[in-house]
Design a protein around this motif. Sequence first.
Motif, short mmCIF file in Angstrom:
data_model
loop_
_atom_site.label_atom_id
_atom_site.label_comp_id
_atom_site.label_asym_id
_atom_site.label_seq_id
_atom_site.Cartn_x
_atom_site.Cartn_y
_atom_site.Cartn_z
N HIS A 92 -12.04 -6.07 -13.72
CA HIS A 92 -11.30 -5.76 -12.50
C HIS A 92 -10.20 -4.75 -12.79
CE1 HIS A 92 -9.62 -6.48 -8.51
NE2 HIS A 92 -8.42 -6.63 -9.07
N THR A 93 -9.53 -4.89 -13.91
CA THR A 93 -8.44 -3.99 -14.27
C THR A 93 -8.94 -2.57 -14.54
OG1 THR A 93 -7.17 -5.81 -15.24
CG2 THR A 93 -6.58 -3.59 -15.93
N ILE A 94 -9.99 -2.46 -15.32
CA ILE A 94 -10.47 -1.15 -15.76
C ILE A 94 -11.01 -0.32 -14.60
CG2 ILE A 94 -12.17 0.03 -17.24
CD1 ILE A 94 -9.70 -1.17 -18.67
N LYS A 95 -11.43 -0.94 -13.52
CA LYS A 95 -11.95 -0.15 -12.40
C LYS A 95 -10.88 0.71 -11.74
CE LYS A 95 -11.60 -3.44 -8.51
NZ LYS A 95 -12.38 -4.28 -7.57
N PHE A 96 -9.62 0.45 -12.06
CA PHE A 96 -8.52 1.24 -11.50
C PHE A 96 -8.10 2.38 -12.43
CE2 PHE A 96 -7.89 -3.08 -9.72
CZ PHE A 96 -8.16 -2.77 -8.39
N LEU A 97 -8.85 2.59 -13.51
CA LEU A 97 -8.50 3.62 -14.49
C LEU A 97 -9.39 4.86 -14.30
CD1 LEU A 97 -6.54 3.95 -16.87
CD2 LEU A 97 -8.29 3.00 -18.37
N LYS A 98 -8.75 6.02 -14.25
CA LYS A 98 -9.47 7.28 -14.07
C LYS A 98 -10.31 7.62 -15.31
CE LYS A 98 -5.83 9.58 -11.31
NZ LYS A 98 -4.88 10.71 -11.32
N GLN A 136 -5.88 -4.99 -4.95
CA GLN A 136 -6.88 -4.01 -4.52
C GLN A 136 -6.18 -2.69 -4.23
OE1 GLN A 136 -10.10 -4.50 -4.62
NE2 GLN A 136 -10.01 -6.70 -5.03
N SER A 137 -6.82 -1.60 -4.58
CA SER A 137 -6.26 -0.29 -4.31
C SER A 137 -7.38 0.74 -4.37
CB SER A 137 -5.18 0.06 -5.36
OG SER A 137 -4.70 1.37 -5.17
N GLU A 138 -7.27 1.74 -3.51
CA GLU A 138 -8.21 2.86 -3.59
C GLU A 138 -7.78 3.86 -4.64
OE1 GLU A 138 -8.65 4.57 0.27
OE2 GLU A 138 -9.54 2.77 1.14
N GLN A 139 -6.56 3.71 -5.12
CA GLN A 139 -6.03 4.63 -6.13
C GLN A 139 -6.56 4.28 -7.51
OE1 GLN A 139 -1.75 4.77 -6.30
NE2 GLN A 139 -1.70 6.23 -7.99
N GLN A 140 -6.81 5.30 -8.32
CA GLN A 140 -7.06 5.12 -9.73
C GLN A 140 -5.89 5.73 -10.50
OE1 GLN A 140 -11.16 6.74 -10.19
NE2 GLN A 140 -11.65 4.69 -10.93
N TYR A 141 -5.66 5.23 -11.71
CA TYR A 141 -4.46 5.55 -12.46
C TYR A 141 -4.78 6.25 -13.76
CZ TYR A 141 -2.26 2.34 -9.17
OH TYR A 141 -1.82 1.73 -8.02
N ASP A 142 -3.80 7.02 -14.23
CA ASP A 142 -3.93 7.71 -15.51
C ASP A 142 -3.77 6.76 -16.69
OD1 ASP A 142 -4.15 10.42 -14.42
OD2 ASP A 142 -2.03 10.20 -13.90
N ILE A 143 -2.90 5.77 -16.52
CA ILE A 143 -2.56 4.85 -17.61
C ILE A 143 -2.49 3.42 -17.06
CG2 ILE A 143 -0.89 4.27 -19.43
CD1 ILE A 143 0.25 7.12 -19.08
N ILE A 144 -2.98 2.48 -17.83
CA ILE A 144 -2.77 1.06 -17.54
C ILE A 144 -1.99 0.44 -18.69
CG2 ILE A 144 -3.85 -1.21 -17.29
CD1 ILE A 144 -6.07 0.11 -15.68
N ASP A 147 0.80 -1.22 0.00
CA ASP A 147 0.00 0.00 0.00
C ASP A 147 0.84 1.28 0.00
OD1 ASP A 147 -2.44 -1.38 0.04
OD2 ASP A 147 -2.30 -1.65 2.20
N SER A 148 2.17 1.13 0.01
CA SER A 148 3.01 2.33 0.06
C SER A 148 4.06 2.29 -1.04
CB SER A 148 3.72 2.43 1.42
OG SER A 148 4.60 1.35 1.62
N TYR A 149 4.36 3.45 -1.58
CA TYR A 149 5.38 3.57 -2.61
C TYR A 149 6.77 3.65 -1.98
CZ TYR A 149 1.99 4.53 -6.31
OH TYR A 149 0.98 4.42 -7.22
N GLN A 150 7.76 3.18 -2.73
CA GLN A 150 9.15 3.34 -2.33
C GLN A 150 9.79 4.34 -3.29
OE1 GLN A 150 10.57 1.78 0.42
NE2 GLN A 150 8.45 1.20 0.79
N ASP A 151 10.47 5.33 -2.76
CA ASP A 151 11.12 6.33 -3.59
C ASP A 151 12.36 5.73 -4.22
OD1 ASP A 151 12.20 8.58 -4.74
OD2 ASP A 151 11.71 9.87 -3.03
N CYS A 152 12.45 5.83 -5.55
CA CYS A 152 13.63 5.32 -6.25
C CYS A 152 14.85 6.21 -6.07
CB CYS A 152 13.32 5.14 -7.74
SG CYS A 152 12.23 3.76 -8.07
#
Length: 251
Positions: A199-205, A170-178, A145-150
Amino acid sequence: MTLARRLGSLWCIVNSMNPELQLVQTADGSNTIYNEVVGENYHSRNGALQESRHVFVNAGLNYFLAENNASEVSILEVGFGTGLNFLLSADVCVEREIKLAYTGIEAYPLSAALINQTGYDQYVSPQLWQQFINNYEILLNSDPDSYQDCQLPTGNCKLKIAHCKLLQFQSEQQYDIIYFDAFAAARQPEMWNEEAITHTIKFLKPGGVFVTYAITGNLKRMLKALGLTIQKIPGAAGKREMLRGVVNVQM
């Protein structure tokens, strides 16, 4: 740590010595990995590098940035695999000072040792490559659930790897690109059925972009039913066409 993650960690340790995973050179001189069990390559044998740049970076990332004049972007990749799509995308974002938040879904991660043999370091900045390869196995065992800074020298690039199957993600985040980069439907039909695509498309803005190397009548019908406008565009070497879908903003 969950049982699934422990099993995945075991896979990660073993696969670097697994003769069923073979490094092979593709037509453009770049390498990919052949999975003997699945009977499929991680990238096109017509050119791993050109496919990744054409299908995902150009048709996905660069298209979205141009259409939206964006200064930041979030990407979800289904099938993180070798990490090549991430590396090329991050390199573009660092060069253009675009803020990037990238999530890769991978059920069966490759080992760092095997990825290190791909030669992908020659296609991106040395700083990006070192930060990626040095932190790769840490990312596999990090909180999903957390990002790691590169910790890149310029720009703002963050990565997380969700070590799970697609339907478990699962994620509450939606994305600009898949980036949909699963193995071909002939090899992994469960990744291309209605349940998986829905399931995949539900994460797309709204206004978000879906890109994949494949284009089939069934995939087009599913995406249209989910509210995407379908664009058939020239495919990478060896493929006449590929698919790009854009979520209708009025949804």
